[in-house]
Motif scaffolding. Structure first.
Motif, PDB file in Angstrom:
ATOM      1  N   ASP A   1      63.121  68.498  31.215  1.00 61.68           N
ATOM      2  CA  ASP A   1      61.953  68.092  31.991  1.00 61.68           C
ATOM      3  C   ASP A   1      60.687  68.704  31.411  1.00 61.68           C
ATOM      4  N   PHE A   2      60.772  69.959  31.051  1.00 58.15           N
ATOM      5  CA  PHE A   2      59.625  70.672  30.517  1.00 58.15           C
ATOM      6  C   PHE A   2      59.056  69.945  29.300  1.00 58.15           C
TER       7      PHE A   2
ATOM      8  N   THR B   1      59.578  66.862  28.479  1.00 55.75           N
ATOM      9  CA  THR B   1      59.079  65.557  28.891  1.00 55.75           C
ATOM     10  C   THR B   1      57.624  65.689  29.335  1.00 55.75           C
ATOM     11  N   TYR B   2      57.355  66.712  30.160  1.00 50.74           N
ATOM     12  CA  TYR B   2      55.994  66.889  30.674  1.00 50.74           C
ATOM     13  C   TYR B   2      55.011  67.215  29.555  1.00 50.74           C
ATOM     14  N   VAL B   3      55.423  68.086  28.643  1.00 53.03           N
ATOM     15  CA  VAL B   3      54.543  68.431  27.522  1.00 53.03           C
ATOM     16  C   VAL B   3      54.208  67.177  26.715  1.00 53.03           C
TER      17      VAL B   3
ATOM     18  N   LEU C   1      54.386  64.014  27.692  1.00 55.04           N
ATOM     19  CA  LEU C   1      53.582  63.056  28.458  1.00 55.04           C
ATOM     20  C   LEU C   1      52.126  63.499  28.531  1.00 55.04           C
ATOM     21  N   THR C   2      51.919  64.817  28.710  1.00 51.93           N
ATOM     22  CA  THR C   2      50.562  65.345  28.780  1.00 51.93           C
ATOM     23  C   THR C   2      49.837  65.073  27.466  1.00 51.93           C
TER      24      THR C   2
ATOM     25  N   LEU D   1      62.681  72.919  37.471  1.00 56.70           N
ATOM     26  CA  LEU D   1      62.413  72.168  36.251  1.00 56.70           C
ATOM     27  C   LEU D   1      63.363  72.642  35.169  1.00 56.70           C
TER      28      LEU D   1
ATOM     29  N   SER E   1      63.583  69.751  43.672  1.00 56.74           N
ATOM     30  CA  SER E   1      62.406  69.202  43.014  1.00 56.74           C
ATOM     31  C   SER E   1      61.628  70.288  42.263  1.00 56.74           C
TER      32      SER E   1
END
Ligand SMILES: Nc1ncnc2c1ncn2[C@@H]1O[C@H](COP(=O)(O)OP(=O)(O)O)[C@@H](O)[C@H]1O
Ligand SMILES: [Mg+2]
Lengths: 275, 360
Positions: free
Chosen positions: A13-14, A16-18, A20-21, A9, A6
């Protein structure tokens, strides 16, 4: 082992997070702007001041001075609650009926119901206005409530959700001695409560935030809803934006509260009611 | 407890006829299993008895009452569904008591009935749990409990064990048999699993395409099937069918020749009056009925072996390339590719005519 997985990353994924943020910020920005605006006076807001000010209580006081707050809350609440109650009642019975008692003619009727989803409200507005005028309901709350009662989208939503309602549950209830309407009340309703919760939130928000149609059919001030009143504040000759923001916050609070209270049910309802 | 009678019962969905004239007489207290391949109409027939499907033509009697138009809850039946169909918003206790409470029984009586059923099924600890928190086997038990509390004249089960894993299935099978002994109620049980049918049933109804192929005791169906379908459906591994052709017939015997098995010919002691010389027929032999030094013999090549410990299954091929399954108690020394000499006793061979009907 699990922990490592988990924590690791990867590149995708990185991003994706950027992403989404960024999207989260975009959607929450107007909300932040609204809260900041409520604490500043109108000149600062016009200048584009983006920090909290000290005008909040003054703005609130002005809002209560200019607007009959209990009245507009009462009007909006009354319309919303009645709409929710009847829309959910009618749409759930219709969706259940379409799914459970299938026949060729009913499927055709259902297709027609769905087709109405494709007609934009703007195209319906004038014929609807004429109809409402003909039955003498202009400038009443009924004019707002009636056209929304049979919501094609909510019927569609209930029918889709009913697909997950097991047929054997109906059979078991029949063997236990329940009539059709009792199956609906005693089995379907409680089993599908998260579907009802999700539909309730959707109808609640649509009705509470409804603007265009009430604007057209309501004329008397004592009948106006919260959205109409706030909008009239904003379109005044010298609008006081601080006061408008306070009004906007007040108008948002019920929706927020309901969403927070029913969040779990809502998500569950969206995922499917029957596990 | 009640007997149950179906007379010339038919069911159509639109223009599709699914049940094509069923006559059955089920005696009080009997455990009757409907068995047949998927889609043959087992569930439909059961649901017609329950009142969940209308009877298109024909009559249903439970006890002495004609039940065609009686409400499901007033037929004296209780049903256990394949998916268990427990009400997910109610606790086990509420699930079991629901029908009674709904029927107007007093609180104390409902509680007592539920407690009694819970004692029989060992559900005591689960009474206050919701179905979602139970395992498959526990749900199954609750579903049975919900049926028991109603003290029905007839229990209806629709593939109740098919959602359980193999071990639990065997366990529940034994429990169901025990329960039937204890309650002595008429049970009608639907399954597509012939092992379940053989082990549970007092009598089996073999259905195919909406028609009763045979109705009788399990071993009667096994030893003395009416047609090739029943012969092939009951028993595992399946009965072997050997193609043959008729050479000579009389009222007491029938001389025939096996086609793909070294052209062996022999007499069978059956009434051959209805058979024509030269007609294609088949001979049915169960895997365990092959022996050495028998009346009729031929040789086979071994393709594959399955050793189960107590017995072995031999998959073997004739010179005419027909495959057979043989069961033997001492097959441990046989190897793939071996030639074996086997045969069968004529009194154990069953003859089926060109229309798959049994010739006795
Ligand atoms: N409500 C229905 N409408 C139309 N056809 C149905 C209906 N229920 C069952 N059938 C058809 O009837 C046949 C028998 O079904 P069923 O009794 O469920 O079989 P089984 O339980 O033996 O597997 C199947 O071909 C099925 O498609
Ligand atoms: Mg079935």
């Amino acid at each position: 082992m699990m922990k490592k997985l988990s924590l690791k990353l990867n590149f995708a994924d990185f991003f994706t997070y950027v992403f989404l943020t960024f999207m989260a910020f975009l959607s929450i920005f107007p909300f932040i702007w609204m809260v900041i605006g409520a604490t500043n006076n109108t000149t600062d807001i016009a200048k584009g001041k983006a920090s909290f000010g000290d005008q909040f209580l003054i703005n609130v006081a002005k809002f209560f001075e200019q607007v009959d707050v209990p009245l507009i809350f009462w009007n909006s609440s009354k319309i919303t609650i009645i709409s929710c109650f009847f829309t959910l009642g009618i749409a759930s019975m219709a969706g259940y009926g379409f799914e459970v008692f299938r026949s060729k003619p009913r499927e055709r009727l259902y297709t027609i119901v769905l087709l109405t989803l494709m007609i934009p409200f703007a195209a319906l507005m004038i014929p609807l206005f004429i109809s409402i005028a003909k039955v003498g309901l202009i400038n009443t709350h009924a004019a707002i409530i009636l056209p929304g009662l049979a919501s094609a989208f909510i019927i569609f939503y209930f029918r889709q959700s009913t697909k997950a309602f097991p047929g054997e549950l109906r059979d078991a209830a029949k063997v236990d001695g329940l009539k059709e309407w009792q199956i609906f009340i005693y089995i379907y309703l409680p089993v599908m409560k998260s579907t009802y919760a999700a539909a309730f939130i959707i109808v609640f928000m649509a009705s509470w935030n409804n603007y265009l149609w009430p604007l057209i059919v309501l004329q008397s001030n004592e009948l106006k809803t919260i959205t109409l009143v706030i909008s009239s504040l904003a379109s005044a000759y010298y609008p006081d934006y601080g006061v408008v923001m306070v009004g906007t916050i007040m108008a948002t609070l019920p929706t927020l509260a309901i969403f927070f209270i029913m969040q779990r049910q809502f998500v569950q309802g969206m995922l499917g009611a029957v596990k | 407890m009640s007997n149950l009678k179906l007379s010339e019962v038919r069911k159509s969905f639109g223009s599709l006829e699914v049940i094509k004239g069923v006559d059955l007489d089920i005696e009080s207290g009997e455990f009757v299993v409907f068995v047949g391949p998927s889609g043959c109409g087992k569930s439909t027939l059961l649901r017609m008895i329950a009142g969940l499907e209308d009877i298109t033509v024909g009559e249903l009697h439970i006890g002495d009452v004609q039940m065609n138009d009686v409400d499901p809850s007033k037929r004296g039946i209780a049903m256990v569904f394949q998916s268990y169909a427990l009400y997910p918003h109610m606790t086990v206790r509420q699930n079991m008591g629901f029908a009674l409470k709904f029927g107007g029984m007093g609180k104390a009586d409902v509680a007592k009935q539920v407690q009694d059923a819970a004692d029989i099924l060992g559900l005591d600890e689960l009474l206050d749990r919701k179905p979602a928190t139970l395992s498959g086997g526990q749900r199954q038990r609750v579903a049975i409990g919900r049926a028991i509390v109603r003290h029905p004249d007839v229990f209806l089960f629709d593939e109740p064990l098919s959602n359980l894993d193999a071990e639990l299935r065997v366990h529940m099978r034994v429990e169901l048999a025990r329960l039937h002994k204890q309650l002595a109620t008429t049970i009608i049980y639907v399954t597509h699993d012939q092992v379940e049918a053989m082990t549970l049933a007092d009598k089996i109804v073999v259905l195919r395409d909406g028609i009763v192929e045979q109705f009788g005791k399990p071993l009667e169906l096994y030893d003395d099937p009416d047609n090739k379908f029943v012969a092939g459906f009951i028993g595992s591994p399946k009965m072997n069918f050997l193609n043959a052709v008729i050479l000579k017939v009389s009222a007491t015997s029938c001389n025939l020749k096996l086609i793909d098995f070294n052209e062996v010919s022999f007499d069978l002691p059956v009434n051959g009056d209805g058979l024509a010389v030269g007609a294609q027929v088949s001979i049915g032999i169960r895997p365990e009925h092959f022996t050495q030094n028998a009346d009729v013999e031929f040789s086979l090549t071994v393709d594959l072996l399955e050793h189960l410990g107590g017995q072995s299954f031999i998959y073997a091929r004739s010179d005419g390339n027909e495959t057979l399954v043989l069961e033997t108690q001492d097959g441990r020394n046989i190897k793939n590719g071996d030639r074996i000499n086997v045969g069968f006793d004529k009194k154990l061979a069953l003859l089926f005519d060109a229309n798959d009907m049994r010739v006795r």
